[in-house]
Write an enzyme that holds these catalytic residues in place. Structure first.
Site, mmCIF file in Angstrom:
data_model
loop_
_atom_site.group_PDB
_atom_site.id
_atom_site.type_symbol
_atom_site.label_atom_id
_atom_site.label_comp_id
_atom_site.label_asym_id
_atom_site.label_seq_id
_atom_site.Cartn_x
_atom_site.Cartn_y
_atom_site.Cartn_z
ATOM 1 C CG HIS A 26 -0.502 0.239 2.521
ATOM 2 N ND1 HIS A 26 -0.340 1.510 3.038
ATOM 3 C CD2 HIS A 26 -0.149 -0.601 3.522
ATOM 4 C CE1 HIS A 26 0.092 1.439 4.288
ATOM 5 N NE2 HIS A 26 0.223 0.160 4.606
ATOM 6 C CG ASP A 50 2.697 1.390 8.154
ATOM 7 O OD1 ASP A 50 2.397 0.845 7.079
ATOM 8 O OD2 ASP A 50 1.922 1.441 9.131
ATOM 9 C CD GLU A 74 -2.968 -1.250 5.316
ATOM 10 O OE1 GLU A 74 -2.912 -2.231 6.074
ATOM 11 O OE2 GLU A 74 -2.615 -0.099 5.666
ATOM 12 C CD GLU A 75 -1.731 2.858 7.381
ATOM 13 O OE1 GLU A 75 -2.418 2.429 8.331
ATOM 14 O OE2 GLU A 75 -0.508 2.659 7.296
ATOM 15 C CG ASP A 122 1.754 -3.203 5.768
ATOM 16 O OD1 ASP A 122 2.483 -2.241 6.124
ATOM 17 O OD2 ASP A 122 0.515 -3.115 5.703
ATOM 18 C CG HIS A 161 0.408 3.839 12.752
ATOM 19 N ND1 HIS A 161 -0.962 3.802 12.647
ATOM 20 C CD2 HIS A 161 0.871 3.071 11.730
ATOM 21 C CE1 HIS A 161 -1.309 3.038 11.622
ATOM 22 N NE2 HIS A 161 -0.205 2.581 11.057
#
Length: 350
Positions: A67, A176, A206-207, A229, A318
């Site tokens: 992604h 990420d 995707e998130e 990922d 994140h």
């Protein structure tokens, strides 16, 4: 294998919040077009690069998904003093927003800062309370009239942080999942002859719920699927052994399961044996919270796919200080190449 840090830096730093992936998509298309037999975009915005197999043309299809979106925000309100309120696009720990710079992408890009109530004027109760995303606002240093020349409700916002090297690691926002984008690009560049037709998909959104991968898998209908990922590396002070999930520098990770997918036991076995055969350092991954594009790749084709995932161990997920080890990145490229070139050498019926 050396990691092209300059290319990874370019990919990580470019903007691409969920639903607003155009900038990173344009960069990817420019890079992969000469590396692919065919490049297509679907209606949702996924980029699908096809590399045909010479030894088994049109026999089967394998989809590899990475992604390209990054967690971000969207403008919801501009108040009378020009301060911007926002909603999150993706998962955030609110305390990580403190004292960060962001970029609001309107008619032109404006740098702003995440502001909140200063500790000097907090009550004792406020000082001990966990922050919420609604406690924060974006200060652009402009009054409302100036802000509204450039910014409107619905404009995307991304985090501002450049990639640096720390020891044997790279550190940036959006490792990420831009590190997986980089890995898939390098695979298109270096793979000799995939066993089956390769559909390399750079997915959107995707998130916010595996949305792009669902659509792409439905259209491709792959026989095999591999997602790329990041995963948690909680190998830090205070972590218990059972909490670590993975560790930096211990190799690429072969996913066994995450919260949305139990990987096909055959794919897990194939990946382990392939890594061992090619002397590629690896570690197992079980992620009990959080999902990846593996779910869409596995389930959204018409017959489903024999699917698994290669994961890149990453600390501080994140946040704007995400960290991955360069050798783990290199091992991920090596394993993906080896798997794609040897898919036809495994007994998938057992």
């Amino acid at each position: 294998m050396n990691v092209d840090v300059a290319l990874l830096k370019q990919i990580c730093e470019i903007a691409g919040a969920p639903g607003f992936e155009k900038r990173v998509r344009d960069l990817i298309v420019e890079i992969i077009t000469p590396l692919s037999d065919e490049v297509n975009l679907d209606n949702m915005g996924n980029v699908i690069a096809i590399k045909k197999s010479k030894k088994n043309p049109d026999a089967k299809k394998v989809m590899v998904a990475a992604h390209m979106d990054e967690i971000g925000f969207i403008v919801t309100h501009i108040d009378e003093n020009g301060f911007v309120r926002f909603h999150t696009l993706g998962g955030f720990d609110p305390k990580t927003l403190t004292a960060q710079r962001v970029i609001v992408h309107g008619k032109k890009d404006l740098v702003g800062v995440m502001g909140s109530k200063p500790i000097h004027v907090m009550s004792p109760e406020e000082k001990t309370k966990l922050p919420k995303t609604t406690d924060f606002f974006i200060d652009l240093g402009m009054n409302k009239e100036e802000v509204e020349k450039y910014i409107t409700i619905g404009d995307p916002i991304t985090r501002d942080r450049e990639l640096i090297e720390l020891g044997d690691c790279v550190n940036c926002k959006s490792i990420d999942n831009r590190v997986a984008v980089y890995i898939l690009i390098e695979t298109l560049r270096t793979i000799k002859d995939p066993a089956y037709d390769l559909h390399a998909v750079f997915t959107v959104q995707e998130e916010v719920g595996i949305r792009g991968a669902n659509v792409a898998a439905h259209g491709i209908n792959p026989d095999f699927g591999i997602a790329l990922d990041t995963t948690i590396a909680f190998d830090v002070p205070g972590a218990q052994p059972h909490e670590k999930v993975t560790e930096l520098g211990k190799g690429t990770a072969i996913k066994i399961m995450d919260a949305m997918t139990i990987c096909d036991y055959r794919m897990v076995d194939f990946m382990k044996k392939t890594a061992d055969q090619h002397q590629i350092k690896w570690q197992p991954e079980i992620l009990t919270a959080g999902g990846t594009d593996t779910a869409g790749v596995q389930r959204m084709g018409k017959q489903g796919a024999i699917a698994g995932a290669i994961s890149i161990p990453t600390r501080h997920l994140h946040q704007v200080i995400e960290m991955a080890h360069k050798q783990d990145i290199a091992n991920s490229i090596l394993l993906l190449n080896a798997c794609l070139e040897n898919l036809d050498q495994y007994d998938w019926k057992h």
